[in-house]
Design a protein around this motif. Sequence first.
Motif, PDB file in Angstrom:
ATOM      1  N   UNK A 156      -4.777   5.257  21.491  1.00 48.19           N
ATOM      2  CA  UNK A 156      -3.476   5.133  20.864  1.00 48.19           C
ATOM      3  C   UNK A 156      -3.056   6.460  20.252  1.00 48.19           C
ATOM      4  N   UNK A 157      -1.732   6.693  20.228  1.00 56.23           N
ATOM      5  CA  UNK A 157      -1.219   7.927  19.655  1.00 56.23           C
ATOM      6  C   UNK A 157      -1.023   7.760  18.151  1.00 56.23           C
ATOM      7  N   UNK A 158      -0.534   8.836  17.514  1.00 63.23           N
ATOM      8  CA  UNK A 158      -0.381   8.828  16.064  1.00 63.23           C
ATOM      9  C   UNK A 158       0.648   7.801  15.605  1.00 63.23           C
ATOM     10  N   UNK A 159       1.677   7.581  16.387  1.00 62.07           N
ATOM     11  CA  UNK A 159       2.705   6.620  15.982  1.00 62.07           C
ATOM     12  C   UNK A 159       2.118   5.221  15.868  1.00 62.07           C
ATOM     13  N   UNK A 286      -9.555  12.596  16.728  1.00 61.32           N
ATOM     14  CA  UNK A 286      -8.435  12.682  15.797  1.00 61.32           C
ATOM     15  C   UNK A 286      -8.179  11.319  15.168  1.00 61.32           C
ATOM     16  N   UNK A 287      -7.899  11.343  13.889  1.00 63.23           N
ATOM     17  CA  UNK A 287      -7.779  10.088  13.162  1.00 63.23           C
ATOM     18  C   UNK A 287      -6.743  10.229  12.049  1.00 63.23           C
ATOM     19  N   UNK A 288      -6.482   9.108  11.387  1.00 61.53           N
ATOM     20  CA  UNK A 288      -5.632   9.045  10.206  1.00 61.53           C
ATOM     21  C   UNK A 288      -6.474   8.483   9.064  1.00 61.53           C
ATOM     22  N   UNK A 289      -6.343   9.079   7.879  1.00 56.20           N
ATOM     23  CA  UNK A 289      -7.156   8.698   6.731  1.00 56.20           C
ATOM     24  C   UNK A 289      -6.339   7.828   5.777  1.00 56.20           C
ATOM     25  N   UNK A 290      -6.959   6.752   5.293  1.00 53.17           N
ATOM     26  CA  UNK A 290      -6.380   5.919   4.246  1.00 53.17           C
ATOM     27  C   UNK A 290      -7.156   6.191   2.960  1.00 53.17           C
ATOM     28  N   UNK A 291      -6.463   6.698   1.946  1.00 59.16           N
ATOM     29  CA  UNK A 291      -7.079   7.004   0.652  1.00 59.16           C
ATOM     30  C   UNK A 291      -6.826   5.849  -0.303  1.00 59.16           C
ATOM     31  N   UNK A 292      -7.907   5.311  -0.884  1.00 62.05           N
ATOM     32  CA  UNK A 292      -7.819   4.160  -1.777  1.00 62.05           C
ATOM     33  C   UNK A 292      -8.225   4.574  -3.186  1.00 62.05           C
TER      34      UNK A 292
END
Length: 326
Positions: A156-159, A286-292
């Motif tokens: 999957x792409x970034x979107x 490549x990834x997206x980070x969720x900061x909690x």
Amino acid sequence: MSKEKNSRWVAWMMRNYRLTFLVVGLMFILGIYGLDKMPKAEFPDFTLRTGVVVGVYPGATSEEVEEQLVRPLERYLFTFKEVKRAKTTSTSQNGICSVMVELNDDVDNKDEVWSKIKHGLNSFKSTLPQGVADVVVNDEFGDTSALLVAVESDSWDYRQLEKYCDLIGDRLRTLPSVSNVRILGNVKERISVIVDYNRLSAYGIGSQQLADALSAQGITTVSGSVSGWQKDMPVHVSPALRGEDEIAELIIYSDADNRVVRVKDVARVERGYDLTDGFIEYNGHRCVIISLEMLAGNNIVQYGRDVETMLAEIKAAELPEDVSIH
């Protein structure tokens, strides 16, 4: 008299040693139970009374920024009695300035003070020169991440990853101990118009005419500089207004004989992601980070367990198999 009373208590506890052991055992059990349930944080609670006020004055020299923006801004900030003048410093350069503001040590509710300063700055902006673009306040230096969650996929792409991160974030916000959820490392999608200067010159059209044609259709272009005789020049276009096909069909030139030149005649229109500013990788993907962040007074150990349980439920029920959560 007091020695005799103490000896009586000691003697009573020795005679009733079973009851004494029971009380000690209960206290030991309560201590173990409290050790597990007591509030625990990864970082100690502290009050950070420092904030930064940034002013943006495009096109102004450092002297103009100092005279027309920094000085009025400092005078206004010093009207607040909570501001420690001796520790407040400012720096200015071409087009921008920053004022490091520190509050007095006796300020207990810093959030209330900063809210008052922000509200006042909204009215103060009208007294600044018209060229001042914005004045921004940042006082959230003390916020720390309790957990970082990486969402990555090779399919999957970034979107699409951003949609999955929004879904995960919305579910995690339902946990009472979660205070703030932020998404980091998401690369925004863009549409690029890559101009072929050979074709452009063959039609007798200038690059400015192409940019004007795109701007006339409500498309925001990002200006740049061209050096040398380069064949291709990318023009970044906001993808929220037009798709690739619509942009390619835009007419940039026409004459009395109904001959027209479209964008696709002089350029390639491509949709993609700009990775030149940086991106985040996890395990080489490549990834997206969720900061909690965690609300004060909670147990960081139990917080981690609750988040892991929630992530397992989301992964099993709402995410495809090729999306990984770490």
